[in-house]
Design a protein around this motif. Structure first.
Motif, mmCIF file in Angstrom:
data_model
loop_
_atom_site.group_PDB
_atom_site.id
_atom_site.type_symbol
_atom_site.label_atom_id
_atom_site.label_comp_id
_atom_site.label_asym_id
_atom_site.label_seq_id
_atom_site.Cartn_x
_atom_site.Cartn_y
_atom_site.Cartn_z
ATOM 1 N N UNK A 49 0.841 -1.207 0.000
ATOM 2 C CA UNK A 49 0.000 0.000 0.000
ATOM 3 C C UNK A 49 0.877 1.258 0.000
ATOM 4 N N UNK A 50 1.740 1.368 -1.000
ATOM 5 C CA UNK A 50 2.736 2.442 -0.976
ATOM 6 C C UNK A 50 2.697 3.351 -2.206
ATOM 7 N N UNK A 51 1.549 3.417 -2.875
ATOM 8 C CA UNK A 51 1.389 4.329 -4.006
ATOM 9 C C UNK A 51 0.251 5.295 -3.709
ATOM 10 N N UNK A 52 0.542 6.575 -3.792
ATOM 11 C CA UNK A 52 -0.481 7.606 -3.606
ATOM 12 C C UNK A 52 -1.209 7.805 -4.936
ATOM 13 N N UNK A 53 -2.435 7.300 -5.012
ATOM 14 C CA UNK A 53 -3.150 7.265 -6.283
ATOM 15 C C UNK A 53 -3.521 8.654 -6.795
ATOM 16 N N UNK A 96 3.196 5.712 -17.196
ATOM 17 C CA UNK A 96 4.180 6.094 -18.198
ATOM 18 C C UNK A 96 5.055 7.267 -17.842
ATOM 19 N N UNK A 97 5.140 7.607 -16.564
ATOM 20 C CA UNK A 97 5.945 8.738 -16.112
ATOM 21 C C UNK A 97 6.980 8.283 -15.087
ATOM 22 N N UNK A 98 8.144 8.915 -15.142
ATOM 23 C CA UNK A 98 9.153 8.677 -14.106
ATOM 24 C C UNK A 98 8.697 9.386 -12.840
ATOM 25 N N UNK A 99 8.468 8.628 -11.791
ATOM 26 C CA UNK A 99 8.002 9.188 -10.521
ATOM 27 C C UNK A 99 8.809 8.595 -9.371
ATOM 28 N N UNK A 100 9.232 9.476 -8.474
ATOM 29 C CA UNK A 100 10.025 9.022 -7.328
ATOM 30 C C UNK A 100 9.247 8.008 -6.492
ATOM 31 N N UNK A 101 7.958 8.245 -6.298
ATOM 32 C CA UNK A 101 7.184 7.320 -5.463
ATOM 33 C C UNK A 101 7.123 5.921 -6.085
ATOM 34 N N UNK A 140 10.941 -11.558 -11.260
ATOM 35 C CA UNK A 140 10.776 -10.109 -11.284
ATOM 36 C C UNK A 140 10.144 -9.637 -12.583
ATOM 37 N N UNK A 141 9.432 -8.531 -12.476
ATOM 38 C CA UNK A 141 8.841 -7.906 -13.658
ATOM 39 C C UNK A 141 9.755 -6.759 -14.103
ATOM 40 N N UNK A 142 9.298 -5.526 -14.100
ATOM 41 C CA UNK A 142 10.109 -4.448 -14.678
ATOM 42 C C UNK A 142 10.227 -3.261 -13.728
ATOM 43 N N UNK A 143 11.419 -2.669 -13.704
ATOM 44 C CA UNK A 143 11.662 -1.454 -12.934
ATOM 45 C C UNK A 143 12.312 -0.422 -13.841
ATOM 46 N N UNK A 144 12.302 0.819 -13.393
ATOM 47 C CA UNK A 144 12.834 1.911 -14.195
ATOM 48 C C UNK A 144 13.992 2.574 -13.446
ATOM 49 N N UNK A 145 15.154 2.613 -14.070
ATOM 50 C CA UNK A 145 16.351 3.139 -13.411
ATOM 51 C C UNK A 145 16.222 4.620 -13.091
ATOM 52 N N UNK A 146 15.559 5.381 -13.952
ATOM 53 C CA UNK A 146 15.379 6.813 -13.686
ATOM 54 C C UNK A 146 14.460 7.033 -12.486
ATOM 55 N N UNK A 147 13.434 6.206 -12.359
ATOM 56 C CA UNK A 147 12.525 6.323 -11.222
ATOM 57 C C UNK A 147 13.247 5.960 -9.919
ATOM 58 N N UNK A 148 14.085 4.926 -9.977
ATOM 59 C CA UNK A 148 14.883 4.568 -8.802
ATOM 60 C C UNK A 148 15.780 5.731 -8.402
#
Length: 335
Positions: free
Chosen positions: A80-84, A90-95, A121-129
């Motif tokens: 439960x860690x995403x603020x909807x 499709x956006x790079x987001x820190x959260x 594992x599925x997919x992660x985004x390096x820019x978001x990390x």
């Protein structure tokens, strides 16, 4: 025989990970070979199911033993860690970078302490990390840090072709500089050990050449003469069934058709091109030498199609299938 547990971190919420998870776990074959548990966010998975027009039950659980392991059910460890209200596809987001990291960390805990035998594992985004302040090059580096394994062994499998990687996320210039006789010897032994764990009794492995035509005895580069051939000969004298170096324009094709049980690729794109040209959908990444087996899809977050309901789950299906197939062998070989 009881089924092993395979845990699936949902991936970056803004990418296609949640959608392919919903599609894969809704199939009638989903739980044939393993009990599947997702670590993620219930609201994001619910939204993915709506987008994909799939009627699937999300079953929040606290422990693996609490799950109801049947097709059409997602047994979820809900962080439960995403603020909807601020979430966007499709956006790079820190959260989202932080959330994806948290899913991996909890999945790791379940493999170490909770009874899971493997992670897919599925997919992660390096820019978001990076936006979340997590400086890492991806899953392998995160898992390396969490497990204290300094140099995990990466392998790709597609059909009969298994490719191991001598180097990964470094420049081509540095990849060439990393070639040493001792390094090649070490990786040959490691790939043979990994194949033994996967049930290959007497592996016959090959080493790809680095230079065009394996350097033509030094005409197009001397790495084969100075390092690769001596390494192969020394390991062969130790009783290992290894051949090489063999030109990269032929060795992968030969392995695909059964001549070799595994090939050592000497740099990132050499092996990636070979496997993805065969079948990008069915190419699965393995991480060896962790305390548990990790398999992964071999594609990115696909931000351009995220949230559109058109992402294909074939690679995740295959990654789950192979995790289920090999989970027990890795679990008990590394216990």
């Amino acid at each position: 025989m009881s089924k092993e547990y395979v845990v699936i971190p949902m991936g970056d919420p803004a990418g296609i990970g949640p959608e392919i998870v919903v599609k894969s776990l809704n199939k009638s074959t989903a739980y044939n070979d393993a009990n599947l548990v997702v670590v993620g966010d219930r609201n994001i998975l619910k939204k993915a199911a709506e987008i994909d027009k799939i009627d699937i039950k999300i079953n929040p659980i606290k422990d693996l033993a609490d799950g109801d392991y049947r097709p059409g059910i997602i047994n979820l460890i809900d962080l439960h860690n995403v603020e909807m209200s601020t979430f966007e596809y499709g956006k790079v987001q820190a959260q989202c970078g932080q959330a994806a990291y948290d899913y991996i960390k909890e999945s790791h805990r379940l493999c170490i302490e909770g009874g899971a035998a493997a992670m897919t594992t599925t997919t992660i985004n390096k820019e978001a990390l990076k936006a979340a302040g997590i400086n890492t090059l991806g899953h392998t580096d995160i898992l390396s840090s969490l497990t204290d394994v300094k140099d995990p062994l990466t392998m790709f499998q597609v059909h009969k072709l298994r490719v191991f990687f001598y180097s990964k996320h470094v420049s081509l210039r540095k990849a060439c500089d990393l070639i040493t006789k001792e390094g090649i010897k070490n990786y040959i032994h490691r790939m043979v050990d990994a194949l033994h764990t996967m049930g290959v009794d007497k592996p016959h492995v090959a080493v790809a050449g680095l230079n065009p035509h394996c350097g033509e005895h030094g005409l197009f580069g001397d790495e084969e003469v100075k390092y690769i051939t001596p390494a192969v000969e020394e390991v062969k004298s130790e009783g290992v069934d290894v051949t090489g170096p063999i030109g990269a324009d032929s060795v992968f094709y030969q392995a695909l058709h059964g001549r070799y049980d595994g090939v050592l690729s000497l740099y990132h794109d050499q092996g990636h091109i070979a496997t993805k040209t065969v079948d990008p959908d069915l190419t699965v990444s393995f991480t060896h030498n962790l305390p548990y087996l990790r398999t992964s899809v071999d594609h990115g977050t696909a931000f351009d199609i995220a949230g559109k309901g058109i992402a294909r789950e074939v690679s995740l299906d295959e990654a789950i299938r192979l995790a289920a197939k090999y989970a027990s062998a890795f679990k008990y070989s590394q216990a």
